[in-house]
Write an enzyme that holds these catalytic residues in place. Structure first.
Site, PDB file in Angstrom:
ATOM      1  N   VAL A 179       0.997  -1.230   0.119  1.00  0.00           N
ATOM      2  CA  VAL A 179       0.115  -0.064  -0.028  1.00  0.00           C
ATOM      3  C   VAL A 179       0.972   1.263  -0.097  1.00  0.00           C
ATOM      4  CG1 VAL A 179      -1.763   1.127   1.142  1.00  0.00           C
ATOM      5  CG2 VAL A 179      -1.854  -1.439   1.378  1.00  0.00           C
TER       6      VAL A 179
ATOM      7  N   ASP B 237     -13.676  -9.068   9.843  1.00  0.00           N
ATOM      8  CA  ASP B 237     -12.655  -8.975  10.337  1.00  0.00           C
ATOM      9  C   ASP B 237     -12.378  -7.671  11.091  1.00  0.00           C
ATOM     10  OD1 ASP B 237      -9.920  -9.567  10.761  1.00  0.00           O
ATOM     11  OD2 ASP B 237      -9.318  -9.358   8.818  1.00  0.00           O
TER      12      ASP B 237
END
Ligand SMILES: *[C@@H]1O[C@H](CO)[C@@H](O)[C@H](O)[C@H]1NC(C)=O
Ligand SMILES: *[C@@H]1O[C@H](CO)[C@@H](O)[C@H](O)[C@H]1NC(C)=O
Ligand SMILES: *[C@@H]1O[C@H](CO)[C@@H](O)[C@H](O)[C@H]1NC(C)=O
Ligand SMILES: *[C@@H]1O[C@H](CO)[C@@H](O)[C@H](O)[C@H]1NC(C)=O
Ligand SMILES: *[C@@H]1O[C@H](CO)[C@@H](O)[C@H](O)[C@H]1NC(C)=O
Ligand SMILES: *[C@@H]1O[C@H](CO)[C@@H](O)[C@H](O)[C@H]1NC(C)=O
Ligand SMILES: *[C@@H]1O[C@H](CO)[C@@H](O)[C@H](O)[C@H]1NC(C)=O
Ligand SMILES: *[C@@H]1O[C@H](CO)[C@@H](O)[C@H](O)[C@H]1NC(C)=O
Ligand SMILES: *[C@@H]1O[C@H](CO)[C@@H](O)[C@H](O)[C@H]1NC(C)=O
Ligand SMILES: *[C@@H]1O[C@H](CO)[C@@H](O)[C@H](O)[C@H]1NC(C)=O
Ligand SMILES: *[C@@H]1O[C@H](CO)[C@@H](O)[C@H](O)[C@H]1NC(C)=O
Ligand SMILES: *[C@@H]1O[C@H](CO)[C@@H](O)[C@H](O)[C@H]1NC(C)=O
Length: 843
Positions: free
Chosen positions: A516, A626
């Site tokens: 990222v 999650d």
């Protein structure tokens, strides 16, 4: 929501009534049921079942250059061993399979005397298409006179080939073979590994070999009395100290199977006998009952422990501990809290290695010293070897290295398919190893990169099973992405420009999926660019899910997807940039200044809004799966947004109460009920959110293995303090004295309810939101009035409440990809309902 939980209860009762009882009488009839007496000329009856001669079976083919038959004139050791088929070259039996799934493969060997060959010195190697079952076994140094082996292999095609390989200049043989279907529910994909303590997934792709199957305190149960043809032996010879245990028996007819356990799990005879603590004439009654098993230290083992309380007179008396080796497997285990009645079967699955540096595995039960009565019990135990990296249950050789090449795959096409499958398997293995590595790594070291704005699949302790099927569907759907409406399309050049050619100085984080980067678009907008590793297929399904989910969802408290790029087989997602990174980095592990209580409440409220919107805002509810502090990101104004939908799943439709699924999520945040039953509801997110709340209060990780055992898991640790009403003892020292006690109390109660053992007892995300809003109100009112007093638990008293802040509907869509109107309308509707709920004067 109320309707839904009502439906849950009703359908639970209906299910129980219709199937709860009838189940215990219906016997499983296997779609595939081969019972083969090799080399025999007539049917052989053994343990109540008829074995048919191998050459008389219509859907079975024997491929062998030469084979001879040996027949003994005595029925020692039992009729099934009377005949054998002997091969001097590689030979295989090919079984047509009606229904894919796990199958028992049972092999019987006995070196029949007078066969013209010395079978005692023959070497036996047996392999399936994928797995090595037996490698170079010989009776020469073996203590027993015959050999019986039981395997459970998942067959995923329409045939199963079982090959027998002799060693050079010698022969090999087999006396009888069973290939029988196993019901799907018997072996799970997941179990709990005791060392390291973590869920272990991917079992469905591995082969098993039963090494011990015990009926504690009970008689030998053979195929005749077990609907799945299993054998259960008495445990006495494995007891470490005979006098430590006494046998307890009950009437088998009284065993009351719940919906989740069936006689296929284990026959009632297993549950009707048990071992309990003996009165060992010792002063200190705190001792364990220990069974010791010899195992091969090169393998891991699946351990299933069967319980049924036939010992107690009343519920909730019997609380005990279970250890596997020296590791705690169940701590203060109150059997009745899972069964809600006596005489009700229950089981738990674990994965363990042999104990350190030895070839033994021990299983112990011992009393919990705080329990009302000092006792412990166990009814049955299965210890099952798990195949290793070489896909072998015996040694380190793989099928490919054992089978001569000419025979291993029939044709070139066969070889190609084989190598593709091999590559996929190798890939799955590497994913699995990677996950193990990550889990292990995160146990000892802490994340090098605390600032990870978009924690990706594979990062930290997230665990996921990648199956071949899901990858395929992932690829297919991804190709079709371009045609759907997914926000702005970026060219690869634009991405290169935005990230300064993926400048490593702009790297924000690395995950299993890829990297990222921080980027700046031409117009100056800051973005986060998530680049999937082009060569890795890992996470493709997650990638697709995330695009699909995010492109449908627009909300102030969800991280927005701006666009994507799939040029040059890249998988790149472009998100809004979250300047303050993950919530976790503001709690611990960094030098960032501590957040105030009010900031924390506001962040929790923001995240709760995002989740509430996921659960109720869209046409079909969405379960995040999650929820954790690294998936709650903060923008420049500390507004919390929920991120990472890689694991999300659409929730149950109205006529269903849950979604059945392989367990995914992050350890430490995982709903115990979801983990146990693999049934996903919104309440699993609520549980994880409860863990987040505790983390926010106590500023420590959800799991910290370095701490003393009782403190490792924040959910357990904080709950013990919350139950004592002393949560302030373990909260962030930075908050001490700066939190309104009523607000803290409300917060603690909210977290406690989220962490309820059973989903039905947990509040909805809407209720959580409401309670957090209230905690914030208490904090604000107190700082204004200096008059904190709260004696309410569930209802809102007459304290004036401000309505919720209006939802911000402005969405950062750069290219008119998604109008967002529908969702915004939903959103507005939700928010309207909500303001009414929260503001008691609204009606
Ligand atoms: C052997 O058993 C099979 C299956 O049970 C049966 O169909 C067959 O008739 C039997 N053969 C003999 C000779 O008894
Ligand atoms: C089996 O046959 C052998 C010789 O072939 C003979 O010595 C033995 O007595 C026989 N056993 C029985 C139980 O008939
Ligand atoms: C068969 O081989 C084993 C081991 O090599 C040996 O002990 C045994 O005497 C042999 N039996 C016969 C009948 O040759
Ligand atoms: C099989 O085991 C025997 C000893 O039992 C050994 O001599 C032989 O080399 C082994 N063969 C293989 C292929 O490992
Ligand atoms: C068996 O024989 C082949 C060729 O004759 C040889 O390549 C192979 O290594 C031998 N295997 C064993 C275990 O001795
Ligand atoms: C068998 O394997 C397939 C494909 O990997 C999987 O979908 C299925 O759930 C497995 N079955 C069992 C009983 O483990
Ligand atoms: C097993 O089954 C046989 C025959 O059905 C029966 O006689 C015997 O009592 C059973 N034993 C057990 C332990 O259930
Ligand atoms: C314990 O029980 C086993 C099996 O019943 C027996 O073989 C063994 O001799 C006993 N040990 C002692 C010390 O009594
Ligand atoms: C445990 O329970 C069993 C069965 O009720 C009993 O026989 C045994 O004495 C108990 N053990 C202890 C230590 O109380
Ligand atoms: C375990 O594997 C090693 C080689 O990796 C081997 O030497 C050893 O004999 C194996 N142990 C057992 C019990 O099979
Ligand atoms: C368990 O044993 C297997 C096989 O030797 C090994 O690969 C694995 O790392 C071991 N796990 C632990 C936690 O020691
Ligand atoms: C029971 O066994 C566990 C695991 O080996 C051990 O930690 C514990 O101390 C034992 N309890 C007693 C009272 O010996």
């Amino acid at each position: 929501m109320k309707l839904l939980s009502w439906l849950t209860i009703v359908s639970a009762f209906v299910l129980f009534d219709l199937f709860g009882y009838s189940k215990s009488f219906a016997t499983f009839s296997p779609p595939d049921n081969y019972l083969i007496a090799c080399g025999s000329s007539q049917n052989v009856t053994f343990q109540g079942r008829t074995f048919v001669p191998d050459l008389q079976h219509s859907s079975l083919t024997l491929k062998s250059v030469t084979s001879v038959v040996a027949v003994s004139n005595s029925s020692f050791p039992s009729p099934i061993y009377q005949s054998a088929r002997i091969f001097s070259k590689v030979a295989s039996y090919k079984f047509q399979i009606q229904q894919e799934g796990r199958h028992w493969i049972r092999l019987y060997f006995y070196p029949v005397p007078n066969s013209g060959q010395n079978l005692t010195s023959a070497s036996i190697t047996a392999v399936t298409d994928d797995f090595v079952l037996l490698n170079n076994f010989t009776f020469k140094n073996y203590k027993g006179s015959y050999l019986f082996k039981e395997y459970a292999v998942n067959v995923t095609s329409d045939s199963l080939t079982l090959s027998f390989i002799p060693s050079n200049n010698s022969v090999t043989f087999v006396n009888a073979i069973e290939v029988v279907s196993i019901p799907d529910g018997i072996f799970p994909d997941q179990a709990f590994s005791v060392n390291p303590r973590a869920p272990f997934s991917g079992l469905s792709e591995l082969a098993f070999e039963t090494v011990y199957r015990l009926n504690m305190g009970g008689p030998l149960i053979t195929a005749q009395n077990d609907t799945l043809g299993r054998t259960w032996e008495n445990d006495a010879k494995y007891l470490h100290v005979n006098s430590s245990a006494v046998t307890v028996t009950a009437n088998p007819a009284l065993i009351n199977y719940p919906a989740s356990v069936t006689p296929e799990t284990a026959p009632n005879w297993v549950y009707a006998t048990a071992k309990a603590m003996g009165n060992a004439n010792v002063a200190n009654m705190n001792f364990n009952i220990t069974w010791v098993f010899s195992v091969n230290r090169n393998f891991s083992y699946f351990v299933r422990v069967h319980f049924c309380d036939i010992v107690s007179k009343a519920l909730n008396n019997l609380v005990f501990n279970l250890y596997i080796n020296d590791n705690s497997a169940l701590d203060s285990f109150d059997l009745s809290s899972f069964t809600n009645a006596l005489n009700v079967p229950y089981y738990r699955d674990f994965v363990s290695n042999s104990s350190l540096e030895s070839n033994t595995l021990t299983v112990s039960v011992g009393p919990d010293m705080e329990a009302d009565i000092t006792n412990a019990t166990m009814n049955g135990l299965e210890i099952i070897k798990i195949s290793n990296e070489a896909k072998s249950l015996d040694g380190l050789s793989s099928v490919e290295s054992l089978l001569p090449e000419s025979l291993s795959k029939k044709s070139k096409i066969g070889i190609i398919i084989g190598s593709v499958a091999g590559a996929v398997a190798a890939f799955a293995l590497s994913v699995f190893c990677y996950c193990c590595l990550v889990v292990r790594k995160s146990k000892t070291t802490h994340q090098g990169h605390p600032w990870l704005p978009l924690p990706l699949y594979g990062n930290s302790q997230t665990m996921t099973k990648v199956s071949t099927a899901s990858q395929k569907s992932g690829t297919a759907s991804f190709i079709s992405l371009a045609s759907s409406n997914l926000g702005r399309f970026f060219s690869f050049q634009e991405i290169l420009d935005a990230t300064n050619k993926f400048d490593e100085n702009l790297l924000l984080g690395v995950g299993g999926f890829g990297r990222v980067y921080k980027g700046t678009l031409e117009d100056g907008t800051k973005v986060a660019v998530k680049r999937g590793n082009p060569r890795s297929e890992q996470g493709l399904a997650e990638f697709r899910t995330e695009i699909e989910m995010l492109s449908k969802l627009r909300h102030r408290h969800l991280v927005s997807l701006i666009g994507y790029c799939d040029e040059r087989s890249e998988m790149i997602l472009v998100y809004e940039y979250m300047a303050n990174g993950p919530l976790r980095s503001h709690l611990y592990g960094t030098d960032l200044p501590p957040l105030s209580w009010k900031q924390r409440l506001e962040i929790c409220i923001g995240a709760a809004r995002g989740l509430h919107y996921l659960h109720t805002g869209a046409a079909q509810s969405i379960i995040h799966r999650d929820v954790k502090t690294t998936n709650i990101l903060l923008d420049e104004n500390f507004v919390a947004k929920v991120a990472d939908f890689g694991l999300s799943k659409t929730g149950p439709a109205l006529d269903q109460t849950h979604v059945s699924t392989a367990v995914k999520g992050s350890f430490g945040y995982l709903d115990p009920e979801y983990f146990r039953r693999q049934q996903l509801t919104e309440k699993s997110d609520v549980y994880s959110f409860g863990v987040v709340l505790m983390e926010v209060l106590c500023t420590r990780p959800a799991l910290n293995p370095v701490l003393p055992r009782e403190q490792v898991n924040i959910a357990e640790w904080a709950m013990t303090w919350q139950k004592k009403g002393m949560l302030d003892h373990i909260m962030d020292p930075n908050l001490v004295g700066k939190v309104n006690p009523a607000s803290l109390k409300k917060f603690g109660e909210t977290a406690e309810k989220c962490l309820a053992e059973h989903g039905v007892d947990r509040p909805s995300m809407g209720d959580v939101l409401w309670n957090l809003e209230y905690a914030l109100q208490l904090e604000e009112t107190s700082s204004a009035l200096m008059e904190p007093e709260d004696n309410s638990t569930n209802h809102i008293p007459g304290i004036p409440l401000t309505p919720l802040e209006p939802f911000d509907n402005s969405v950062s869509i750069i290219d008119g990809g998604h109008s967002g109107t529908d969702d915004d309308a939903e959103d507005a509707a939700t928010s309207a309902v909500f303001s009414q709920l929260v503001n008691p004067r609204g009606r």
